[in-house]
Design an enzyme around this catalytic site. Structure first.
Site, PDB file in Angstrom:
ATOM      1  N   LYS A  26      14.977 -19.998  -6.044  1.00  0.00           N
ATOM      2  CA  LYS A  26      14.963 -21.439  -5.922  1.00  0.00           C
ATOM      3  C   LYS A  26      16.389 -22.019  -5.979  1.00  0.00           C
ATOM      4  O   LYS A  26      16.782 -22.816  -5.136  1.00  0.00           O
ATOM      5  CB  LYS A  26      14.124 -22.014  -7.072  1.00  0.00           C
ATOM      6  CG  LYS A  26      13.824 -23.465  -6.972  1.00  0.00           C
ATOM      7  CD  LYS A  26      13.063 -23.906  -8.226  1.00  0.00           C
ATOM      8  CE  LYS A  26      12.330 -25.170  -7.965  1.00  0.00           C
ATOM      9  NZ  LYS A  26      10.933 -24.989  -7.603  1.00  0.00           N
ATOM     10  N   ARG A  96      13.364 -26.351 -14.524  1.00  0.00           N
ATOM     11  CA  ARG A  96      12.399 -25.407 -13.932  1.00  0.00           C
ATOM     12  C   ARG A  96      12.949 -23.992 -13.939  1.00  0.00           C
ATOM     13  O   ARG A  96      14.147 -23.785 -13.875  1.00  0.00           O
ATOM     14  CB  ARG A  96      12.127 -25.762 -12.466  1.00  0.00           C
ATOM     15  CG  ARG A  96      11.467 -27.084 -12.221  1.00  0.00           C
ATOM     16  CD  ARG A  96      11.385 -27.279 -10.702  1.00  0.00           C
ATOM     17  NE  ARG A  96      11.304 -28.674 -10.349  1.00  0.00           N
ATOM     18  CZ  ARG A  96      10.162 -29.324 -10.108  1.00  0.00           C
ATOM     19  NH1 ARG A  96       9.016 -28.695 -10.174  1.00  0.00           N
ATOM     20  NH2 ARG A  96      10.187 -30.603  -9.799  1.00  0.00           N
ATOM     21  N   GLY A 105       3.752 -20.081 -10.870  1.00  0.00           N
ATOM     22  CA  GLY A 105       2.960 -20.544 -12.007  1.00  0.00           C
ATOM     23  C   GLY A 105       3.071 -19.688 -13.258  1.00  0.00           C
ATOM     24  O   GLY A 105       2.363 -19.922 -14.224  1.00  0.00           O
ATOM     25  N   MET A 107       5.848 -19.119 -15.144  1.00  0.00           N
ATOM     26  CA  MET A 107       6.791 -19.593 -16.159  1.00  0.00           C
ATOM     27  C   MET A 107       6.660 -21.109 -16.298  1.00  0.00           C
ATOM     28  O   MET A 107       5.873 -21.740 -15.626  1.00  0.00           O
ATOM     29  CB  MET A 107       8.193 -19.160 -15.786  1.00  0.00           C
ATOM     30  CG  MET A 107       8.409 -17.675 -16.032  1.00  0.00           C
ATOM     31  SD  MET A 107      10.069 -17.138 -15.680  1.00  0.00           S
ATOM     32  CE  MET A 107      10.068 -17.115 -13.908  1.00  0.00           C
ATOM     33  N   ARG A 363      11.780 -21.997   0.810  1.00  0.00           N
ATOM     34  CA  ARG A 363      11.753 -20.543   0.626  1.00  0.00           C
ATOM     35  C   ARG A 363      11.005 -19.930   1.806  1.00  0.00           C
ATOM     36  O   ARG A 363      10.272 -20.634   2.511  1.00  0.00           O
ATOM     37  CB  ARG A 363      11.073 -20.162  -0.693  1.00  0.00           C
ATOM     38  CG  ARG A 363       9.643 -20.623  -0.759  1.00  0.00           C
ATOM     39  CD  ARG A 363       9.002 -20.293  -2.081  1.00  0.00           C
ATOM     40  NE  ARG A 363       7.741 -20.994  -2.204  1.00  0.00           N
ATOM     41  CZ  ARG A 363       7.087 -21.151  -3.338  1.00  0.00           C
ATOM     42  NH1 ARG A 363       7.575 -20.698  -4.448  1.00  0.00           N
ATOM     43  NH2 ARG A 363       5.945 -21.793  -3.362  1.00  0.00           N
ATOM     44  N   HIS A 481     -14.343  12.795  -0.899  1.00  0.00           N
ATOM     45  CA  HIS A 481     -14.959  13.023   0.395  1.00  0.00           C
ATOM     46  C   HIS A 481     -15.304  11.720   1.125  1.00  0.00           C
ATOM     47  O   HIS A 481     -14.940  11.511   2.278  1.00  0.00           O
ATOM     48  CB  HIS A 481     -16.215  13.870   0.164  1.00  0.00           C
ATOM     49  CG  HIS A 481     -17.032  14.042   1.380  1.00  0.00           C
ATOM     50  ND1 HIS A 481     -18.247  13.435   1.540  1.00  0.00           N
ATOM     51  CD2 HIS A 481     -16.770  14.717   2.512  1.00  0.00           C
ATOM     52  CE1 HIS A 481     -18.714  13.756   2.723  1.00  0.00           C
ATOM     53  NE2 HIS A 481     -17.846  14.529   3.334  1.00  0.00           N
ATOM     54  N   ARG A 587      -9.411  19.389  10.592  1.00  0.00           N
ATOM     55  CA  ARG A 587     -10.087  20.090   9.492  1.00  0.00           C
ATOM     56  C   ARG A 587     -11.332  20.736  10.079  1.00  0.00           C
ATOM     57  O   ARG A 587     -12.321  20.061  10.347  1.00  0.00           O
ATOM     58  CB  ARG A 587     -10.503  19.109   8.405  1.00  0.00           C
ATOM     59  CG  ARG A 587      -9.381  18.558   7.547  1.00  0.00           C
ATOM     60  CD  ARG A 587      -9.991  17.648   6.494  1.00  0.00           C
ATOM     61  NE  ARG A 587      -9.065  17.248   5.461  1.00  0.00           N
ATOM     62  CZ  ARG A 587      -8.454  16.057   5.427  1.00  0.00           C
ATOM     63  NH1 ARG A 587      -8.656  15.177   6.386  1.00  0.00           N
ATOM     64  NH2 ARG A 587      -7.654  15.753   4.419  1.00  0.00           N
ATOM     65  N   SER A 793       3.199  21.979   6.668  1.00  0.00           N
ATOM     66  CA  SER A 793       2.624  20.650   6.610  1.00  0.00           C
ATOM     67  C   SER A 793       2.242  20.397   5.158  1.00  0.00           C
ATOM     68  O   SER A 793       1.481  21.170   4.565  1.00  0.00           O
ATOM     69  CB  SER A 793       1.396  20.564   7.512  1.00  0.00           C
ATOM     70  OG  SER A 793       0.817  19.288   7.367  1.00  0.00           O
ATOM     71  N   GLY A 795       0.365  19.167   2.234  1.00  0.00           N
ATOM     72  CA  GLY A 795      -0.966  18.650   1.896  1.00  0.00           C
ATOM     73  C   GLY A 795      -0.833  17.946   0.560  1.00  0.00           C
ATOM     74  O   GLY A 795      -1.074  18.514  -0.502  1.00  0.00           O
ATOM     75  N   ASP A 798      -3.835  17.719  -2.285  1.00  0.00           N
ATOM     76  CA  ASP A 798      -3.928  18.789  -3.270  1.00  0.00           C
ATOM     77  C   ASP A 798      -2.645  18.896  -4.080  1.00  0.00           C
ATOM     78  O   ASP A 798      -2.684  19.180  -5.274  1.00  0.00           O
ATOM     79  CB  ASP A 798      -4.235  20.120  -2.571  1.00  0.00           C
ATOM     80  CG  ASP A 798      -5.727  20.258  -2.300  1.00  0.00           C
ATOM     81  OD1 ASP A 798      -6.498  20.006  -3.243  1.00  0.00           O
ATOM     82  OD2 ASP A 798      -6.106  20.584  -1.164  1.00  0.00           O
ATOM     83  N   CYS A 860       0.240  15.930   5.992  1.00  0.00           N
ATOM     84  CA  CYS A 860      -1.093  15.577   6.474  1.00  0.00           C
ATOM     85  C   CYS A 860      -2.009  15.105   5.352  1.00  0.00           C
ATOM     86  O   CYS A 860      -3.183  14.861   5.555  1.00  0.00           O
ATOM     87  CB  CYS A 860      -1.720  16.718   7.258  1.00  0.00           C
ATOM     88  SG  CYS A 860      -1.949  18.190   6.262  1.00  0.00           S
ATOM     89  N   TYR A 880       7.409  14.743  11.284  1.00  0.00           N
ATOM     90  CA  TYR A 880       6.305  13.841  11.613  1.00  0.00           C
ATOM     91  C   TYR A 880       5.449  13.548  10.389  1.00  0.00           C
ATOM     92  O   TYR A 880       5.516  14.260   9.382  1.00  0.00           O
ATOM     93  CB  TYR A 880       5.428  14.441  12.729  1.00  0.00           C
ATOM     94  CG  TYR A 880       4.641  15.654  12.309  1.00  0.00           C
ATOM     95  CD1 TYR A 880       3.396  15.524  11.696  1.00  0.00           C
ATOM     96  CD2 TYR A 880       5.152  16.939  12.502  1.00  0.00           C
ATOM     97  CE1 TYR A 880       2.688  16.638  11.285  1.00  0.00           C
ATOM     98  CE2 TYR A 880       4.447  18.057  12.095  1.00  0.00           C
ATOM     99  CZ  TYR A 880       3.211  17.900  11.479  1.00  0.00           C
ATOM    100  OH  TYR A 880       2.502  18.989  11.054  1.00  0.00           O
TER     101      TYR A 880
HETATM  102  C1  PEP Z   1      -4.268  17.919   1.395  1.00  0.00           C
HETATM  103  O1  PEP Z   1      -4.585  18.602   0.448  1.00  0.00           O
HETATM  104  O2  PEP Z   1      -3.371  17.065   1.344  1.00  0.00           O
HETATM  105  C2  PEP Z   1      -4.955  18.069   2.685  1.00  0.00           C
HETATM  106  C3  PEP Z   1      -4.567  17.392   3.744  1.00  0.00           C
HETATM  107  O3  PEP Z   1      -6.036  18.884   2.716  1.00  0.00           O
HETATM  108  P1  PEP Z   1      -7.498  18.418   2.226  1.00  0.00           P
HETATM  109  O4  PEP Z   1      -7.431  16.964   1.935  1.00  0.00           O
HETATM  110  O5  PEP Z   1      -8.433  18.753   3.308  1.00  0.00           O
HETATM  111  O6  PEP Z   1      -7.662  19.252   0.999  1.00  0.00           O
HETATM  112 MG    MG Z   2      -5.854  20.359   0.796  1.00  0.00          MG
END
Ligand code: PEP
Ligand code: MG
Length: 903
Positions: A26, A96, A105, A107, A363, A481, A587, A793, A795, A798, A860, A880
């Protein structure tokens, strides 16, 4: 020497807009406006450093402060032509807060500071308006006694006995006795009498006189604002917003101007463009003869600023454009000036005192996703901003809104959520609740829109999840899941709403003493994890024609590639439409969920429940054509883009059927008795399946399972290229701990490659052989693993589970408490925890590339579509990210932001 006080007003200022850290948002913008020659009431800012000093020195001030404040106050007096505490021509000020980032809001504020027995007669004389003066005085007493004498002094009154509430009740009693509807009907003598009685009450309740000395009021106000930085509200807001405690707030002391001095006075708030649609129209509301808080408080319906702002509620009220055309024109010029200067939409507050316009605040304005996109593209066309700025103007999260139907924000504002869970799948959905997958399918067939409510979901529910417009579960986390599947489909989903008592037998869900039955309507906001009773209105995602143009700008600026997690040709095609540049995770086990999966699922179950190698080989042979067909169709849909296919990583127990009829059918197919089957199912039971017989471990103990998959992948790829289609499979082994595990499987892969080449009469089927990194050990030994793996990759689902020791499927039980109590700032399954999981990723990449330069690296896990995690992936040099189809645009934009911000 440190400068603690910065002055502004009268066409100049000590500070500027770049000094937000020192002057607060401000204060910095008030200084900037003053320098631009925009009329702001003169004032000064006590810096955030004073706040830090105050807390470092037992709530006291640096020595020089008093003198600096005096000098600055003198400058205000000079500019405004009135004197603080003067009996003839008194100046009043507001005090203020103003932190670096807005804490609306949270303070305290004190207005009308400087009114006392000496100055009141002078002000009455000057304004000729006794009523106005005593109204201002009673407001000062109310605010000051509450903020300074009670809150800042640490007085904790009993419930309902706060001084503010007591004074409010006195005010109401007078109104009631006189039969008044509004405060505006109180007369000058009534207000004068009330003010005197207020002072007595303050003395009685708080044991101190309300100060009659303007300077004492001023320092009391300053102290109260600094103290409010550590008020309960402010602290919990900072927790939620992740604002550091040591930033401190600035304090702005500014000459008061009044919008409530009669019919030539007014006050209002406006946006330089429409914050809901982004249209380039000046947009706002105002009230004649009112104070700023009256507009925001919503007691009176404010008037429209102009025609562009009028709606059904305010159309009958005169616009500022019509009522005060000259002032409107001046305001409009200021609007143009502010936009040209700040190069962004501004949210402004103004006051008109007896025909004279004053700006109280500017602002950067908050906006919807649609508005952000439209404004950015407009401003680019207007040459107000460049391409990089255009791309930065839309937050990746805001794209969500452009891609899914959402709960109408207006409807949500007035509705109260009945429950809160984890925001697992985006957008909004409302429908009738059902409690089983089969009901979801049946009701949908009858043309109803249903929400599937389950304690938790498993593969048997998938048909129902597909059919439902939204999914709500009582258990599970962001990578459970239900969450994975829903997000993959871009379906609205809330998981882990633990406060819900779901009874699938009675078909009821209860919360806070309310019970909802099958067929009752609920509404889900999957983006925020909120559940509402009834069917709230939805707003449709209109594919903004400018979206594509905008995304092209973003793509040109990013370095990270964006792939998708997809397991069907339909999802692959959808993801490509959203701009995916390959599949980062197919998967294999997901082909056993959903439409048309009955037969392969049965065969998979048969394979899992096989007792001997022969039985298993037999089941695998039956399964092979299904697996190959699915892989081939998905690879074909990606037309030569890389497709990472992961070997089966089924949570075995999830695939063991529970229904007796299904068990019977399976036993028959295997030629065994029901008891034998039950025994086998028991043998498969694991105490800790997440760390059990899964991933590569399955291929080590049952090499024939890996063999079948290698063959399916390579035959599918070989056949496609024979048919003239380009393909590029990347074979990925999951849950790897050891290089030796990869080597073991590679022997099989090589043999199968050789056999398939012979069969198809080709020298080679181009592919890569790589691994997931999802166990801490794999990250730490990445140098070894990269000797075999041609790509990594990460994961991170996990990896997060293993690093934190939090079960992916069970965090619904405690994560909400961790977040509420601020033990964790964010759910680490949503946002990568840079300190631990991130560190393992960094180490994994570094060590992997130490033995294999140019090792291709991606992610991934679910983090691959979350903006701050994408930023991290850019920073650690991944090639990626991969995420569910609907998050592909979000990841593309996040990758562009990361490239702009970090090079
Ligand atoms: C992970 O574990 O990040 C992964 C992509 O495999 P999943 O979620 O299928 O275990
Ligand atoms: Mg996994």
């Amino acid at each position: 020497m440190t400068k603690y006080v910065y002055s502004f007003g009268g066409g100049s200022a000590d500070g500027n807009a770049d000094q937000k850290n020192l002057l607060g948002g401000k204060g910095a913008n008030l200084a900037e406006m003053a320098s631009l020659g925009i009329p702001v009431p003169a004032g000064f800012t006590l810096t955030t450093e004073v706040c830090t000093w105050y807390y470092d020195h037992e709530r006291s001030y640096p020595e020089e402060l008093q003198r600096e404040v005096q000098t600055a106050l003198a400058a205000v007096e000079q500019t405004m032509g009135a004197r603080f505490g003067d009996a003839v021509d008194p100046l009043l000020v507001s005090v203020r807060s103003g932190a670096r980032s807005s804490m609306p809001g949270m303070m305290e504020t004190v207005l009308n500071v400087g009114l006392c027995s000496t100055t009141i007669p002078g002000l009455v004389q000057k304004t000729g308006n006794e009523r106005f003066v005593y109204d201002a005085y009673r407001r000062l007493i109310m605010m000051y006694s509450d903020v300074v004498m009670e809150k800042a002094a640490g007085v904790e009154p009993a419930e309902g006995q706060g001084i503010r509430q007591q004074l409010d009740r006195m005010l109401d009693e007078v109104k009631k006795a006189k039969g008044y509807q509004s405060d505006a009907e109180l007369t000058a003598p009534e207000l004068k009498d009330l003010a005197a009685r207020f002072r007595t009450r303050v003395r009685e309740v708080l044991g101190q006189e309300f100060p009659d000395d303007p300077l004492e009021q001023l320092w009391g106000g300053i102290g109260a604002v600094f103290a409010s930085w550590n008020g309960k509200r402010a602290i919990s807001y900072r927790r939620i917003e992740g604002i550091p405690d040591d930033w401190g707030t600035a304090v702005n002391v500014q000459a008061m101007v009044f919008g409530n001095m009669g019919d030539t006075s007014a006050t209002g708030v406006a946006f330089t463009r429409n914050p809901a649609t982004g249209d380039s129209q000046f947009y706002g509301e105002w009230l004649v003869n009112a104070q700023g808080e009256d507009v925001v408080a919503g007691i009176r319906t404010p008037n429209p600023l102009n025609d562009a702002t009028s709606n059904d509620q305010n159309r009958h009220l005169p616009s500022l454009e019509k009522a005060m055309p000259d002032t409107y024109r001046t305001l409009h010029d200021i609007r143009d000036k502010l936009e040209a200067h700040f190069h962004d939409m501004q949210d402004i507050e103004f006051t008109i005192q007896e025909g004279r316009l004053w700006m109280l605040q500017t602002r950067t304005g908050k906006r919807t996703g649609t508005a952000a996109l439209n404004m950015a593209m407009d401003m680019l066309a207007e040459k107000l901003i460049d391409e990089r700025t255009t791309v930065l103007r839309v937050k990746p999260e805001q794209l969500d809104e452009l891609l899914h139907p959402i709960v109408s924000p207006a409807a949500e504002q007035t509705a109260k959520p009945i429950a809160k869970g984890l925001p697992a799948g985006p957008g909004g959905a409302s429908g009738q609740i059902v409690f089983s997958a089969s009901d979801a399918v049946a009701w949908t067939k009858q043309g109803k829109r249903v929400l599937l409510v389950r304690e938790e979901t498993n593969p048997e529910d998938v048909e129902g999840m597909r059919a439902a417009v939204g999914i709500l579960t009582g258990r599970g986390g962001m990578t459970s899941h239900a969450a994975l599947v829903a997000r993959g489909w871009g379906k609205c989903c809330i998981v882990g709403a633990g406060m819900l008592e779901i009874d699938a037998h009675k078909k009821t869900v209860s919360v806070s003493g309310q019970t909802y039955r099958e067929g009752d309507a609920l509404t889900l906001n999957g983006t925020r994890g909120l559940v509402y009773a009834g069917a709230l209105a939805m707003v449709d995602s209109t594919e903004n024609p400018r979206f594509q143009d905008f995304m092209r700008l973003a793509d040109a600026l990013r370095r990270l590639k964006v792939r998708t997690n997809a397991d069907t040709p339909e999802d692959a095609a959808k993801a490509r439409a959203f701009g995916a540049e390959g599949i980062g995770l197919f998967r294999t086990e997901h082909m056993f969920y959903g439409k048309g999966s009955e037969e392969p699922l049965f065969l998979l179950r048969k394979m899992i429940m096989s007792g001997t190698v022969e039985e298993r080989r037999h089941a695998l042979t039956e399964l092979f054509p299904f697996v190959k067909k699915d892989m081939k169709a998905t690879m074909a849909a990606m037309e030569g883009l890389p497709v990472t296919i992961r070997l089966l990583d089924p949570p075995l127990h999830e695939f063991v059927p529970n229904r007796p009829d299904e068990r019977e059918k399976l036993a028959k197919a295997l030629g065994i008795t029901a008891e034998q089957l039950n025994r086998r199912a028991e043998e498969l039971h694991e105490n800790n399946p997440m760390m059990g017989h899964r991933g590569v471990r399955l291929g080590i103990t049952f090499p024939e399972i890996s063999e079948m998959q290698f063959r399916a992948i390579l035959e599918a790829a070989g056949e496609l290229s024979r048919e003239g289609q380009k393909t590029f499979p990347e074979i990925m082994v999951p849950v790897v701990d050891l290089k030796s595990e990869l080597d073991d499987q590679l022997v099989i892969a090589k043999r199968v490659h050789h056999e398939v080449c012979e069969k198809l009469g080709v020298a080679e089927i181009p592919h890569l052989y790589g691994t997931m990194i999802e166990i801490p050990r794999a990250s730490l030994t990445a140098a070894e693993i990269a000797k075999t793996a041609e790509f990594f990759s990460f994961g991170t689902n996990d990896l997060t589970q293993m690093t934190f020791g939090f079960s992916r499927d069970d965090i619904g039980g405690f994560m909400p408490d961790y977040l509420d109590k601020g033990i964790l700032k964010v759910d680490p399954f949503q946002v990568i925890d840079r300190d631990s999981v991130g560190e393992l990723v960094r180490i994994g990449i570094e060590r992997g590339r130490s033995t294999r330069a140019g090792l291709k690296v991606g992610i991934c896990g679910e983090h691959g579509g979350e903006p701050s995690s994408v930023e991290f992936c850019h920073q650690v040099g991944m090639d990626y990210v991969s995420c569910s189809p609907f998050r592909v645009p979000i990841a593309r934009l996040a990758a562009a932001h990361a490239a702009i911000q970090h090079g």
